[in-house]
Design an enzyme around this catalytic site. Sequence first.
Site, short mmCIF file in Angstrom:
data_model
loop_
_atom_site.label_atom_id
_atom_site.label_comp_id
_atom_site.label_asym_id
_atom_site.label_seq_id
_atom_site.Cartn_x
_atom_site.Cartn_y
_atom_site.Cartn_z
N CYS A 123 -7.76 -28.61 11.23
CA CYS A 123 -8.95 -29.46 11.15
C CYS A 123 -8.59 -30.94 10.97
CB CYS A 123 -9.85 -29.01 10.00
SG CYS A 123 -10.55 -27.37 10.27
N CYS A 178 -7.20 -28.37 6.23
CA CYS A 178 -6.07 -27.66 6.83
C CYS A 178 -5.54 -28.44 8.04
CB CYS A 178 -6.50 -26.24 7.24
SG CYS A 178 -7.17 -26.14 8.91
N CYS A 185 -12.79 -29.56 6.05
CA CYS A 185 -11.60 -28.74 5.79
C CYS A 185 -10.34 -29.59 5.87
CB CYS A 185 -11.53 -27.60 6.81
SG CYS A 185 -10.09 -26.54 6.61
N ASP A 215 0.86 -1.18 0.00
CA ASP A 215 0.00 0.00 0.00
C ASP A 215 0.90 1.24 0.00
OD1 ASP A 215 0.96 0.23 2.58
OD2 ASP A 215 -0.95 -0.17 3.55
N HIS A 245 -6.04 -22.19 9.61
CA HIS A 245 -7.40 -22.56 9.19
C HIS A 245 -8.09 -21.39 8.47
CE1 HIS A 245 -11.52 -23.88 9.02
NE2 HIS A 245 -11.82 -22.67 9.49
N ASP A 268 -7.88 -7.56 0.04
CA ASP A 268 -6.96 -7.89 1.13
C ASP A 268 -7.68 -7.57 2.43
OD1 ASP A 268 -6.51 -4.81 0.81
OD2 ASP A 268 -5.69 -5.32 2.77
ZN LIG Z 1 -9.49 -26.03 8.74
#
Ligand SMILES: [Zn+2]
Length: 375
Positions: A309, A306, A304, A92, A335, A266
Site C-alpha cells: 500500500c 504495508c 495501510c 497441528d 498486505h 490460524d
Molecule cells: Zn496494505
Amino acid sequence: MSQTSFTLSGRDGAARTGVISTPRGEIRTPAFMPVGTAATVKAMLPESVRATGADILLGNTYHLMLRPGAERVARLGGLQKFMNWERPILTDSGGFQVMSLAGLRKLTEEGVTFKSHIDGSKHMLSPESSMEIQRLLGSDIVMCFDECPALPADRKRIEESMRLSMRWAQRSRDAFGDRPGHMLFGIQQGGLEEDLRGESAEALRSIGFDGYAVGGLAVGEGQEAMFKVLDFAPGQLPEDKPRYLMGVGKPDDIVGAVKRGIDMMDCVLPSRSGRTGQAWTRRGMVNIKNARHQDDPRPLDEHCSCPACRSYSRAYLHHVYRAGEMISGMLLTWHNLHYYQELMQGLRDAIAGGTFAAFEEEFHAQRAEGDIPPL
Ligand SMILES: [Zn+2]
C-alpha cells in the site's frame, strides 16, 4: 518449573487479552497465527512475516513428516532453525490433514494408516507417533492427535468420534511426558452439540493440558452455527488457559470468535487469497484482478502502512496479477497478513481499553461501506 505461562491482563465481556510466554518468545493474545504449511509462509520471508506483527507461526505435521521428514528437520536443528523463524511455532497433530489430503485411509483404535498424497508411500499416525514427530520438529506448542468428522454428521458418529479423540487425548498426554518449555494443547470435539462438547471439555480438564482448542469447527457448518457453538464452548474450558479456535478464519469470523472468548486462531486465508488476487481490507475484500483497477493510481488502502500500500498502486497490483508475476502474490500476501495482524492489535487494544463494543461496531460499519468507489 514449566518455563511457559499464560497471563490474562484484560477482559471486556467474554473477550480476553493477555500473553503466552515461552522460552522462544511471547505471544500476545488474541493472536492470529499465519500458516507455514511446508516450513514457509508462502511468498514471504520469515522476517517479513515478523514485520507484519506475527508472534507465532503454525506448521503442518502431515506435510512436514512426508517432506522433508521429521528426523531430517531434527538433525538440521529443528523447524525454527530450519526455516529461519526463531520464535514460537505451533504444529497441528496431522490428524485433520490425513483426513482431508491423504489417500486410502484406515482408521482404528490404534490410529490412522494412510498413503502419502505426494508419492503414495504408506504411513501411520497415532497419538504416540504424532507426539514423537512434533517433538522431532521442535514444536513449542504441540497439539493432541484427534479425529474429527466433517459436518454435517449424525450425532452417533460425532459422539463416537469425540470419545475416540478423548482416549487419544489421554494417550497423547502420556506420550508427551514432561517437557519443560513446551506446551501440549487438548482439543475439544463434539460437533454442534452442547452436551457432547461439555463431556469432551470435562474429559480434557481431568487429563489436564497447557491450553485447549475448540476443534471440529470451520468444517462447513457456516458462521452462524459456529458462533452458536462459541456462545457456550469457550466457557466449558478452563478460564486460566489459552483457548485456540482451529482453522478460523475470515476477518468477521475472527472478531466474532474473540468476542466469545477465543485467544488464538490460524487460517491459510490471508496467504492463500494473496496468491489468487484477493486483498482483505478494512472495507472488505478487494478483487485486484477486476478491470476497474487497471488505471487506478491509488493504493489498496490509503491507511495501510504495508509495502504493497505504501509504494504501489492498484493499477500496478492489477497488472502484475494479470501478468502472472511472482511479486503479485508477495505484495498481496504481505498486505493481507499485515491487515490481519493490525486487526488483532486493534482487538487487543479494544479489550484492554474496555471499548470492544465500539471497535466491533466500527469494524462492521467500515465493511458495510464497501470498497472505495471507482475513479
Ligand atoms: Zn496494505
